[in-house]
Scaffold this motif. Structure first.
Motif, PDB file in Angstrom:
ATOM      1  N   TYR A  70      19.970  32.221  45.484  1.00 12.96           N
ATOM      2  CA  TYR A  70      21.254  32.437  45.143  1.00 12.96           C
ATOM      3  C   TYR A  70      22.485  31.620  46.677  1.00 12.96           C
ATOM      4  N   LYS A  71      23.688  32.058  46.035  1.00  8.41           N
ATOM      5  CA  LYS A  71      25.033  31.252  46.825  1.00  8.41           C
ATOM      6  C   LYS A  71      26.095  32.062  46.329  1.00  8.41           C
ATOM      7  N   VAL A  72      26.354  31.827  46.938  1.00 14.58           N
ATOM      8  CA  VAL A  72      27.736  32.802  46.899  1.00 14.58           C
ATOM      9  C   VAL A  72      29.002  31.850  47.185  1.00 14.58           C
ATOM     10  N   TRP A  73      30.187  32.101  46.510  1.00 19.36           N
ATOM     11  CA  TRP A  73      31.293  31.075  46.056  1.00 19.36           C
ATOM     12  C   TRP A  73      32.621  31.954  47.103  1.00 19.36           C
ATOM     13  N   THR A  74      33.321  31.784  47.453  1.00 15.69           N
ATOM     14  CA  THR A  74      34.338  32.352  48.338  1.00 15.69           C
ATOM     15  C   THR A  74      35.501  31.992  46.882  1.00 15.69           C
ATOM     16  N   VAL A  75      36.304  33.037  46.327  1.00 16.17           N
ATOM     17  CA  VAL A  75      37.880  32.909  46.109  1.00 16.17           C
ATOM     18  C   VAL A  75      39.091  33.063  47.172  1.00 16.17           C
ATOM     19  N   GLY A  76      38.797  34.307  48.190  1.00 18.12           N
ATOM     20  CA  GLY A  76      39.444  34.784  48.709  1.00 18.12           C
ATOM     21  C   GLY A  76      39.318  35.579  49.631  1.00 18.12           C
ATOM     22  N   ASP A  77      39.313  35.352  50.298  1.00 13.94           N
ATOM     23  CA  ASP A  77      38.994  36.816  51.823  1.00 13.94           C
ATOM     24  C   ASP A  77      40.154  38.101  52.394  1.00 13.94           C
ATOM     25  N   ASP A  78      41.242  38.071  51.491  1.00 10.44           N
ATOM     26  CA  ASP A  78      42.582  39.452  51.597  1.00 10.44           C
ATOM     27  C   ASP A  78      43.029  39.841  50.593  1.00 10.44           C
ATOM     28  N   ILE A  79      43.416  39.073  49.530  1.00 11.49           N
ATOM     29  CA  ILE A  79      44.307  39.755  48.705  1.00 11.49           C
ATOM     30  C   ILE A  79      43.976  39.212  47.265  1.00 11.49           C
ATOM     31  N   ALA A  80      43.852  40.315  46.218  1.00 15.18           N
ATOM     32  CA  ALA A  80      44.244  39.440  44.908  1.00 15.18           C
ATOM     33  C   ALA A  80      44.803  40.443  44.255  1.00 15.18           C
ATOM     34  N   TRP A  81      45.488  38.899  42.777  1.00 18.45           N
ATOM     35  CA  TRP A  81      46.337  39.690  41.929  1.00 18.45           C
ATOM     36  C   TRP A  81      45.382  39.470  40.914  1.00 18.45           C
ATOM     37  N   LEU A  82      45.417  40.879  40.319  1.00 21.84           N
ATOM     38  CA  LEU A  82      44.186  41.198  39.055  1.00 21.84           C
ATOM     39  C   LEU A  82      45.577  40.873  38.114  1.00 21.84           C
ATOM     40  N   HIS A  83      45.063  40.494  37.085  1.00 17.17           N
ATOM     41  CA  HIS A  83      45.880  40.480  35.665  1.00 17.17           C
ATOM     42  C   HIS A  83      45.165  40.916  34.309  1.00 17.17           C
ATOM     43  N   VAL A  84      45.444  41.293  33.454  1.00 19.54           N
ATOM     44  CA  VAL A  84      44.594  41.585  31.891  1.00 19.54           C
ATOM     45  C   VAL A  84      44.414  40.620  31.360  1.00 19.54           C
ATOM     46  N   GLY A  85      43.553  39.501  30.497  1.00 21.04           N
ATOM     47  CA  GLY A  85      43.370  38.598  30.913  1.00 21.04           C
ATOM     48  C   GLY A  85      43.059  39.454  28.486  1.00 21.04           C
ATOM     49  N   LEU A  86      43.314  37.971  28.099  1.00 21.90           N
ATOM     50  CA  LEU A  86      43.559  38.446  26.679  1.00 21.90           C
ATOM     51  C   LEU A  86      42.270  39.013  25.995  1.00 21.90           C
ATOM     52  N   ASP A  87      41.649  38.239  26.883  1.00 20.79           N
ATOM     53  CA  ASP A  87      39.922  39.012  26.332  1.00 20.79           C
ATOM     54  C   ASP A  87      39.597  40.639  26.591  1.00 20.79           C
ATOM     55  N   GLY A  88      40.597  41.119  27.393  1.00 14.54           N
ATOM     56  CA  GLY A  88      40.580  42.746  27.711  1.00 14.54           C
ATOM     57  C   GLY A  88      39.932  42.326  28.825  1.00 14.54           C
ATOM     58  N   ARG A  89      39.891  41.143  29.816  1.00 17.02           N
ATOM     59  CA  ARG A  89      39.349  41.758  31.645  1.00 17.02           C
ATOM     60  C   ARG A  89      40.106  41.692  31.938  1.00 17.02           C
ATOM     61  N   LEU A  90      39.749  41.853  33.984  1.00 19.76           N
ATOM     62  CA  LEU A  90      40.658  41.605  34.546  1.00 19.76           C
ATOM     63  C   LEU A  90      40.041  40.051  35.358  1.00 19.76           C
ATOM     64  N   TRP A  91      41.668  39.835  35.547  1.00 20.15           N
ATOM     65  CA  TRP A  91      40.961  38.101  35.781  1.00 20.15           C
ATOM     66  C   TRP A  91      42.004  38.039  37.722  1.00 20.15           C
ATOM     67  N   ALA A  92      41.928  37.125  38.324  1.00 18.97           N
ATOM     68  CA  ALA A  92      41.983  37.866  39.666  1.00 18.97           C
ATOM     69  C   ALA A  92      41.926  35.858  40.259  1.00 18.97           C
ATOM     70  N   ILE A  93      43.674  35.892  40.667  1.00 20.93           N
ATOM     71  CA  ILE A  93      43.511  34.981  41.545  1.00 20.93           C
ATOM     72  C   ILE A  93      43.660  34.891  43.114  1.00 20.93           C
ATOM     73  N   ASN A  94      43.387  34.253  44.568  1.00 21.41           N
ATOM     74  CA  ASN A  94      43.876  34.526  45.730  1.00 21.41           C
ATOM     75  C   ASN A  94      45.067  33.860  45.763  1.00 21.41           C
ATOM     76  N   PRO A  95      46.564  34.436  45.782  1.00 21.84           N
ATOM     77  CA  PRO A  95      47.348  33.993  46.357  1.00 21.84           C
ATOM     78  C   PRO A  95      47.410  32.980  47.335  1.00 21.84           C
ATOM     79  N   GLU A  96      46.719  33.856  48.659  1.00 20.73           N
ATOM     80  CA  GLU A  96      46.882  32.888  49.690  1.00 20.73           C
ATOM     81  C   GLU A  96      46.217  31.103  49.314  1.00 20.73           C
ATOM     82  N   ALA A  97      46.218  30.932  50.611  1.00 16.32           N
ATOM     83  CA  ALA A  97      46.057  29.333  50.368  1.00 16.32           C
ATOM     84  C   ALA A  97      44.741  28.991  51.694  1.00 16.32           C
ATOM     85  N   GLY A  98      44.636  29.698  52.556  1.00 13.77           N
ATOM     86  CA  GLY A  98      44.498  29.989  53.977  1.00 13.77           C
ATOM     87  C   GLY A  98      43.415  31.457  54.334  1.00 13.77           C
TER      88      GLY A  98
END
Ligand code: OXD
Ligand code: MN
Length: 582
Positions: free
Chosen positions: A268-296
């Motif tokens: 098993y491995k864990v990959w970090t996308v963000g540690d504090d904030i997520a912006w979540l949008h509904v994708g065209l596929d009906g799933r929830l997609w997340a970006i991390n708005p921060e760079a640090g």
């Protein structure tokens, strides 16, 4: 630097008000970083650390009254008070602009006014947002350069004729706490913050834009700005499942995002996308997609060690700004909870000579590191994907000694929203002296929701209607104790065992038993843990009486929102009441 007339006009207006000696447009270059750092070193407001051991690292000590967010001085300034809701401080936009203008008036005389164009989110992402921060603090510029993407890249993204940017005005003024205000004007896409240089109050892209202003726009535009970490869990076959999670403060959100699987969890491995904030949008596929708005990462130093979070420790060995930590004799850093023995002496966060015998803290309990996310050994290859990552599971965390089981899956999206809306933690002795006082912190957003929280819950319900393939929602509690007050669950890397069941449930094959509060795991793998099956069954126990008391407390909390509170959550509350008595 720009021909954008809206931006030029705003910068001119602010300069008219604050009267700086100079205006500097930040371009984000290395040369600029070196110059600002040199100036702060000369002024003594930054100290160079041991450049062999900690290359590119510096130390900052702040005034003793400026070490944390000041929620009592944080306001949502909407035209109508009810739009801020019962859980926010409110000031009318007219009063707030007037009051703060008086403090900003001529406040930058003799100083440089920096203009920092920045992007929250990956470059070229349809979900990113542009902000421009004005500040008279070098320290703030240096931190913003780590926490966001600044300079030309942001101006290019803004373009020459767009007015679509958050106007973020920050000033130190006289740094008098009586002249400190952090005011949000969501209707004007504007933040004004004065009198504090502490990260949460002064790095306006973070809590102010990404959460308070972001959540307001999320509600209007149909997305969610959340106080969540984002992680990817890779299984031995190479399949990665993305999970987002909200936790009350001091409950290990950063540690979870950077989890290192224990040796027993081979492959098993864990990959970090963000540690504090997520912006979540509904994708065209009906799933929830997340970006991390921060760079640090703007992380809490005390308690961070190679034992609790080796990835964070590896991240902060270079290009890091340390704030309010202890400086050791060889010019490195130390804080309470770091590995090994404390140093024999050093200079504490207040700048005084320190020894372990002094009885004082070497580092402030909210001492921080600011470090680039790209330095994290577990950073995900997808962390800057403009589309984000697809979220399969949402975790809502709690810290309750006897109430919530280690983990359970909620029955539906609305039941999941109910689990988030009822998130809570009990105070520990270290925090307040009063042990076991329940604090409610829905979705960990209580201090960060930029509008009426009743409407925020409605928005969550509405998002579920739009998700054809919503994430499954779970509640976790790493902090359940036995009768002697000892934690039953080892936590940290071992939390992966719980995530494995979460992932199995998302894939439709994890076994569960139904309980009144949700689906409990039939089995969590405890091989190699020094844990008895009895302890496991205690961890998963649902005590009906304790839950009935909890329902009464939830009712009191929900009632404050009056008619703004969604009927769907009252229905979930009533449904749980029924299940508990059947
Ligand atoms: C917080 C932080 O206060 O992330 O939540 O700094
Ligand atoms: Mn946070």
């Amino acid at each position: 630097m720009t021909t954008n007339p809206y931006l030029q006009k705003w910068v001119d207006e602010v300069a008219q008000l604050t009267r700086p000696d100079r205006i500097h447009w930040c371009d984000g270059t290395e040369e600029e970083r070196e110059r600002l750092t040199r100036e702060d070193l000369e002024r003594g407001s930054l100290e160079e650390l041991n450049q062999q051991k900690l290359p590119g690292c510096y130390l900052r000590r702040t005034p003793e009254h400026d070490v944390a967010r000041t929620e009592q001085l944080t306001f949502i300034c909407t035209s109508k008070k009810e739009d801020a809701g019962p859980t926010n401080n409110w000031m009318s936009p007219h009063d707030a602009y007037e009051k703060l203008s008086m403090i900003f008036d001529h406040s930058m005389v003799g100083r440089t006014m920096y203009v920092i164009p920045f992007i929250m989110g990956p470059v070229s992402s349809p979900y990113s947002r542009i902000g421009v921060q004005i500040t008279d603090s070098n320290y703030v510029v240096l931190n913003m350069r780590i926490m966001t993407r600044v300079g030309k890249v942001a101006l290019d993204e803004l373009g020459d004729d767009s007015n679509n940017f958050t106007r973020c005005l920050h000033g130190k003024a006289d740094m008098d706490i009586h002249h400190r205000f952090i005011c949000h004007f969501p209707e004007d896409n504007t933040v004004w913050s004065v009198g504090s240089a502490y990260g949460g109050n002064a790095l306006l892209g973070k809590k102010c834009l990404s959460l308070r202003i972001g959540s307001y726009f999320g509600n209007k535009e149909g997305w969610l700005a959340e106080h969540m970490m984002i992680m990817g869990v890779e299984d031995p076959s190479g399949k990665i499942t993305y999970i987002a999670g909200a936790f009350p403060s001091q409950c290990g959100k950063t540690n979870l995002a950077m989890l290192v699987p224990p040796v027993s969890q081979k492959g098993y491995k864990v990959w970090t996308v963000g540690d504090d904030i997520a912006w979540l949008h509904v994708g065209l596929d009906g799933r929830l997609w997340a970006i991390n708005p921060e760079a640090g990462f703007f992380g809490v130093a005390p308690g961070t060690s190679y034992k609790t979070n080796p990835n964070a420790m590896a991240t902060i060995q270079k290009n890091t700004i340390y704030t309010n930590v202890l400086k050791t004799l060889d010019n490195t850093v130390w804080w309470e909870g770091m590995d090994g023995e404390p140093p024999r002496s050093g200079i504490d966060w207040k700048g005084h000579p320190w020894t372990p015998a002094s009885g004082e803290k070497g580092a402030h309990p909210n001492a921080r590191f600011t470090a680039p996310a790209k330095q994290c050994p577990s950073i995900s290859s997808e962390w800057e994907n403009p589309q984000g990552v697809p979220i399969s599971a949402i975790l809502f965390g709690g810290r309750r000694a006897k109430l919530n089981p280690l983990v359970y899956q909620t029955f539906s999206w609305n039941d999941g929203v109910y689990a988030g809306a009822t998130m809570s933690s009990e105070t520990t002795a270290a925090a307040t002296g009063a042990v076991g006082v329940v604090r409610r912190d829905p979705m960990a957003m209580l201090p960060f929701c930029g509008y009426n929280m009743g409407d925020y819950f409605k928005h969550w319900i509405e998002m579920g209607r739009r998700l054809k393939n919503p994430p499954k929602v779970f509640h976790v509690n790493w902090f359940r104790t036995d009768d002697s007050g000892k934690f039953l669950w080892p936590g940290f890397g071992e939390n992966l065992r719980v995530l494995r069941w979460v992932i199995e449930r998302c894939e439709g094959h994890g076994e569960a038993v139904e309980s009144p509060i949700g689906y409990l795991p039939k089995k969590i793998d405890i091989t190699d843990l020094s844990m008895t099956p009895d302890a496991m069954s205690e961890l998963l126990k649902v005590n009906r009486n304790t839950w009935r008391t909890e329902l009464a407390s939830q009712k009191e909390f929900f009632s404050q929102f009056g008619s703004d509170f969604p009927k769907e959550l009252w229905q979930e509350h009533a449904a749980l009441e029924n299940r508990l008595s059947s």
